[in-house]
Every structure is written in C-alpha cells, then in structure tokens.
Design a protein around this motif. Structure first.
Motif, PDB file in Angstrom:
ATOM      1  N   SER A  44      53.234  14.430   3.950  1.00 48.04           N
ATOM      2  CA  SER A  44      53.748  14.995   5.198  1.00 48.04           C
ATOM      3  C   SER A  44      53.931  13.929   6.270  1.00 48.04           C
ATOM      4  CB  SER A  44      52.821  16.103   5.706  1.00 48.04           C
ATOM      5  OG  SER A  44      51.518  15.619   5.934  1.00 48.04           O
ATOM      6  N   LEU A  45      53.201  12.816   6.185  1.00 50.68           N
ATOM      7  CA  LEU A  45      53.402  11.725   7.146  1.00 50.68           C
ATOM      8  C   LEU A  45      54.804  11.145   7.002  1.00 50.68           C
ATOM      9  CD1 LEU A  45      50.035   9.724   6.911  1.00 50.68           C
ATOM     10  CD2 LEU A  45      50.632  11.594   8.467  1.00 50.68           C
ATOM     11  N   VAL A  46      55.276  11.047   5.762  1.00 53.07           N
ATOM     12  CA  VAL A  46      56.617  10.516   5.524  1.00 53.07           C
ATOM     13  C   VAL A  46      57.660  11.517   6.018  1.00 53.07           C
ATOM     14  CG1 VAL A  46      58.125   9.443   3.829  1.00 53.07           C
ATOM     15  CG2 VAL A  46      55.657   9.363   3.487  1.00 53.07           C
ATOM     16  N   TYR A  47      57.431  12.781   5.782  1.00 52.98           N
ATOM     17  CA  TYR A  47      58.331  13.802   6.328  1.00 52.98           C
ATOM     18  C   TYR A  47      58.388  13.699   7.855  1.00 52.98           C
ATOM     19  CZ  TYR A  47      58.942  16.476   1.961  1.00 52.98           C
ATOM     20  OH  TYR A  47      59.289  16.897   0.712  1.00 52.98           O
ATOM     21  N   LEU A  70      61.828  20.097  -3.653  1.00 56.66           N
ATOM     22  CA  LEU A  70      61.361  18.710  -3.752  1.00 56.66           C
ATOM     23  C   LEU A  70      59.897  18.666  -3.361  1.00 56.66           C
ATOM     24  CD1 LEU A  70      61.884  15.646  -4.117  1.00 56.66           C
ATOM     25  CD2 LEU A  70      62.419  15.563  -1.667  1.00 56.66           C
ATOM     26  N   VAL A  71      59.079  18.004  -4.176  1.00 58.07           N
ATOM     27  CA  VAL A  71      57.657  17.798  -3.886  1.00 58.07           C
ATOM     28  C   VAL A  71      57.441  16.319  -3.607  1.00 58.07           C
ATOM     29  CG1 VAL A  71      55.292  18.021  -4.723  1.00 58.07           C
ATOM     30  CG2 VAL A  71      57.029  19.708  -5.432  1.00 58.07           C
ATOM     31  N   HIS A  72      56.936  16.003  -2.423  1.00 59.60           N
ATOM     32  CA  HIS A  72      56.659  14.606  -2.045  1.00 59.60           C
ATOM     33  C   HIS A  72      55.147  14.407  -1.989  1.00 59.60           C
ATOM     34  CE1 HIS A  72      56.646  10.753  -0.066  1.00 59.60           C
ATOM     35  NE2 HIS A  72      57.948  10.780   0.172  1.00 59.60           N
ATOM     36  N   PRO A  73      54.570  13.665  -2.940  1.00 58.55           N
ATOM     37  CA  PRO A  73      53.124  13.406  -2.927  1.00 58.55           C
ATOM     38  C   PRO A  73      52.721  12.475  -1.776  1.00 58.55           C
ATOM     39  CG  PRO A  73      54.058  13.087  -5.117  1.00 58.55           C
ATOM     40  CD  PRO A  73      55.204  13.145  -4.156  1.00 58.55           C
ATOM     41  N   GLY A  74      51.409  12.268  -1.667  1.00 57.65           N
ATOM     42  CA  GLY A  74      50.867  11.326  -0.696  1.00 57.65           C
ATOM     43  C   GLY A  74      50.173  10.177  -1.403  1.00 57.65           C
ATOM     44  N   ASP A 121      60.203   2.740   5.693  1.00 60.81           N
ATOM     45  CA  ASP A 121      61.271   2.388   4.762  1.00 60.81           C
ATOM     46  C   ASP A 121      62.510   3.204   5.131  1.00 60.81           C
ATOM     47  OD1 ASP A 121      63.030   2.313   2.555  1.00 60.81           O
ATOM     48  OD2 ASP A 121      61.381   1.959   1.149  1.00 60.81           O
ATOM     49  N   GLN A 122      63.434   2.584   5.830  1.00 58.83           N
ATOM     50  CA  GLN A 122      64.571   3.327   6.367  1.00 58.83           C
ATOM     51  C   GLN A 122      65.444   3.928   5.262  1.00 58.83           C
ATOM     52  OE1 GLN A 122      64.852   4.196   9.554  1.00 58.83           O
ATOM     53  NE2 GLN A 122      62.868   3.175   9.733  1.00 58.83           N
ATOM     54  N   ALA A 123      65.571   3.246   4.150  1.00 54.73           N
ATOM     55  CA  ALA A 123      66.371   3.792   3.051  1.00 54.73           C
ATOM     56  C   ALA A 123      65.729   5.066   2.507  1.00 54.73           C
ATOM     57  CB  ALA A 123      66.524   2.752   1.943  1.00 54.73           C
ATOM     58  N   HIS A 124      64.406   5.053   2.382  1.00 49.99           N
ATOM     59  CA  HIS A 124      63.707   6.239   1.884  1.00 49.99           C
ATOM     60  C   HIS A 124      63.804   7.383   2.890  1.00 49.99           C
ATOM     61  CE1 HIS A 124      60.857   8.488  -0.527  1.00 49.99           C
ATOM     62  NE2 HIS A 124      60.157   8.751   0.568  1.00 49.99           N
ATOM     63  N   LEU A 125      63.622   7.083   4.164  1.00 49.26           N
ATOM     64  CA  LEU A 125      63.692   8.129   5.177  1.00 49.26           C
ATOM     65  C   LEU A 125      65.089   8.742   5.241  1.00 49.26           C
ATOM     66  CD1 LEU A 125      61.590   6.485   8.035  1.00 49.26           C
ATOM     67  CD2 LEU A 125      60.814   8.061   6.246  1.00 49.26           C
ATOM     68  N   GLU A 126      66.103   7.903   5.101  1.00 51.93           N
ATOM     69  CA  GLU A 126      67.474   8.417   5.117  1.00 51.93           C
ATOM     70  C   GLU A 126      67.736   9.273   3.885  1.00 51.93           C
ATOM     71  OE1 GLU A 126      70.911   9.395   6.755  1.00 51.93           O
ATOM     72  OE2 GLU A 126      69.343   8.164   7.715  1.00 51.93           O
ATOM     73  N   TRP A 127      67.192   8.873   2.742  1.00 56.35           N
ATOM     74  CA  TRP A 127      67.328   9.686   1.540  1.00 56.35           C
ATOM     75  C   TRP A 127      66.687  11.058   1.741  1.00 56.35           C
ATOM     76  CZ3 TRP A 127      63.550  11.526  -1.978  1.00 56.35           C
ATOM     77  CH2 TRP A 127      64.088  12.132  -3.137  1.00 56.35           C
ATOM     78  N   LEU A 128      65.503  11.087   2.370  1.00 54.92           N
ATOM     79  CA  LEU A 128      64.845  12.368   2.632  1.00 54.92           C
ATOM     80  C   LEU A 128      65.676  13.239   3.555  1.00 54.92           C
ATOM     81  CD1 LEU A 128      61.071  11.447   3.067  1.00 54.92           C
ATOM     82  CD2 LEU A 128      62.128  12.711   1.187  1.00 54.92           C
ATOM     83  N   ARG A 129      66.284  12.640   4.568  1.00 57.04           N
ATOM     84  CA  ARG A 129      67.138  13.427   5.467  1.00 57.04           C
ATOM     85  C   ARG A 129      68.327  14.010   4.696  1.00 57.04           C
ATOM     86  NH1 ARG A 129      66.481   8.485   8.749  1.00 57.04           N
ATOM     87  NH2 ARG A 129      64.626   8.816  10.041  1.00 57.04           N
ATOM     88  N   GLY A 130      68.838  13.235   3.769  1.00 60.79           N
ATOM     89  CA  GLY A 130      69.922  13.733   2.927  1.00 60.79           C
ATOM     90  C   GLY A 130      69.470  14.878   2.043  1.00 60.79           C
ATOM     91  N   GLN A 131      68.258  14.783   1.511  1.00 60.30           N
ATOM     92  CA  GLN A 131      67.715  15.861   0.703  1.00 60.30           C
ATOM     93  C   GLN A 131      67.495  17.107   1.556  1.00 60.30           C
ATOM     94  OE1 GLN A 131      67.138  15.630  -2.877  1.00 60.30           O
ATOM     95  NE2 GLN A 131      68.543  14.004  -2.261  1.00 60.30           N
ATOM     96  N   ARG A 132      67.026  16.911   2.758  1.00 58.81           N
ATOM     97  CA  ARG A 132      66.786  18.033   3.675  1.00 58.81           C
ATOM     98  C   ARG A 132      68.064  18.844   3.881  1.00 58.81           C
ATOM     99  NH1 ARG A 132      63.762  21.844   5.365  1.00 58.81           N
ATOM    100  NH2 ARG A 132      65.377  22.508   3.955  1.00 58.81           N
ATOM    101  N   ALA A 133      69.200  18.163   3.874  1.00 60.84           N
ATOM    102  CA  ALA A 133      70.480  18.815   4.121  1.00 60.84           C
ATOM    103  C   ALA A 133      70.945  19.669   2.946  1.00 60.84           C
ATOM    104  CB  ALA A 133      71.538  17.772   4.453  1.00 60.84           C
ATOM    105  N   LYS A 134      70.404  19.411   1.741  1.00 54.73           N
ATOM    106  CA  LYS A 134      70.917  20.143   0.576  1.00 54.73           C
ATOM    107  C   LYS A 134      69.857  20.786  -0.305  1.00 54.73           C
ATOM    108  CE  LYS A 134      71.343  15.855  -2.146  1.00 54.73           C
ATOM    109  NZ  LYS A 134      72.291  14.966  -2.880  1.00 54.73           N
TER     110      LYS A 134
END
Length: 216
Positions: free
Chosen positions: A130-133, A92-96, A106-119
């Motif tokens: 990287s600030l969002v990460y 996954l590439v997350h731009p800035g 954005d809690q929904a976005h942050l939770e989605w990223l945590r879900g992506q991190r898991a898989k």
C-alpha cells in the motif's frame, strides 16, 4: 526455486466448457518482496481457480521482465509472464516487503501502476504494498491500511489517507489494502467472497485448511 508456471499455464483463452473467457488475477513479483505476501494470496486464489474451474478464473504471477525474483528471506520465485506479456487483469495484487522501498521512488513502476489503475477493475495490496500505491497517488482521500510498522510511513507518504490502524484489510470498493503479511490470506478469501460468493470462499478455506489458532 518455486516454478509457478509448472502449476498452471498462462491463461488468456476461451473456456470451451462454459463459453466464457478466462478472467485473470495478477500477483506482482519483485526482488525483496515478502514471501507470504504473494504466496498466501496465491494459495487461496490458485486453490479456488484449480478446484472450481467452472468459475472461470486463473491466477498469474507477473514480474517486470518475466525473470525470477529473489524474495526478502531468500526464496526464489519464477513468474509466468512479464508485465508486457501478461493478459488483461480483473484484479492486481501488489505484495509488500523491503523491496517496496525502492519501488516508492521508481517512476517507471509508479507510472505502470497508474496505467493499471485506469484499466484494472480491482487493485489490491498486502502489507507495505500500500505504500507503493500511496506513492503512485492511488490512495488519495481513501481509507487504507498497511503493516503495523509502516503506518506512520503510509501517513507521511499521503496525509490524505484515512488510516485504518486496526483493520485486517480495508475494502474501499475498487481498492482493497491488507495489513501485514498473513493478512493477505484473509484479504484473498475476501476477494473470493466478492467474486464468487461466501459459500465458495468457505469451500476454499476448508480446502486449504485455514483455521487460525495461534499457539502463542
């Protein structure tokens, strides 16, 4: 409007020439994204996928709802899929860009990223992505970088991060962060090295004629 879907169709299929399932790289799109943060890695990675299909990779442009996004300087990009319809990703590439500021809360976005991190095996970012990460807790205790103008913000967001202030990109195994804007091109070439070898990355660099010699 840049319609990436016309360039390469959505891929989640068996490559019948190799018998292997296509491996997908996803580039996240969102309003206010810095154009080159996404288009730079796209050019590198899509050139690799298109020119060397035997390697078995495809690149997907993904937005939250599958709708076009308007970037920081006005470019409008149409994604191939939404986060709900995207195939399983290997990278996954997350731009800035300015659009990362609202995403940091954005809690929904942050939770989605945590879900992506898991898989997702390899999470990468460009510029202030990287600030969002960091806001999602994905960089805790790790070395990382960002755009030079946001280094203080990165440190404030997560003081446990080991700031790499002069690195073009930082590879920490399953997380790679790149510094500002054009550094995403270097980071993407590094991904090709990791995923397909140095010789292949040199082929891609030559194909896109990337040989920086700044005039100023």
């Amino acid at each position: 409007m840049v319609d990436a879907g016309a360039h390469r169709a959505h891929d989640d299929f068996m490559d019948h020439t190799t018998g292997q399932k296509t491996k997908n790289i996803g580039i996240l799109l969102f309003d206010g994204m810095e154009e080159l943060d996404a288009v730079g890695p796209w050019e590198v990675l899509a050139a690799w996928a298109d020119q060397f299909p035997e390697d078995g990779w495809a690149v997907q442009l993904i937005s939250r709802d599958g709708e076009p996004v308007r970037c920081a300087k006005g470019m409008v990009i149409s994604p191939m899929c939404s986060i709900d319809t995207a195939p399983d990703l290997e990278v996954l590439v997350h731009p800035g860009g300015d659009g990362t500021l609202p995403l940091m809360s954005d809690q929904a976005h942050l939770e989605w990223l945590r879900g992506q991190r898991a898989k997702v095996p390899l999470m990468t970012s460009v510029c202030t992505g990287s600030l969002v990460y960091a806001a999602a807790g994905l960089l805790e205790g790790r070395p990382a970088t960002t755009w030079w103008g946001a280094l203080d913000t990165l440190a404030e967001t997560d003081p446990t991060i080991e700031l790499r202030t002069s690195d073009r990109f930082v590879d920490d195994g399953d997380v790679v962060t790149a510094s500002g804007v054009s550094a995403g091109i270097d980071m993407a070439l590094h991904l090709v090295v990791r995923l397909a070898g140095e010789s292949r990355a040199k082929d891609v660099r030559r194909y896109i004629q990337y040989d920086p010699q700044p005039p100023v």
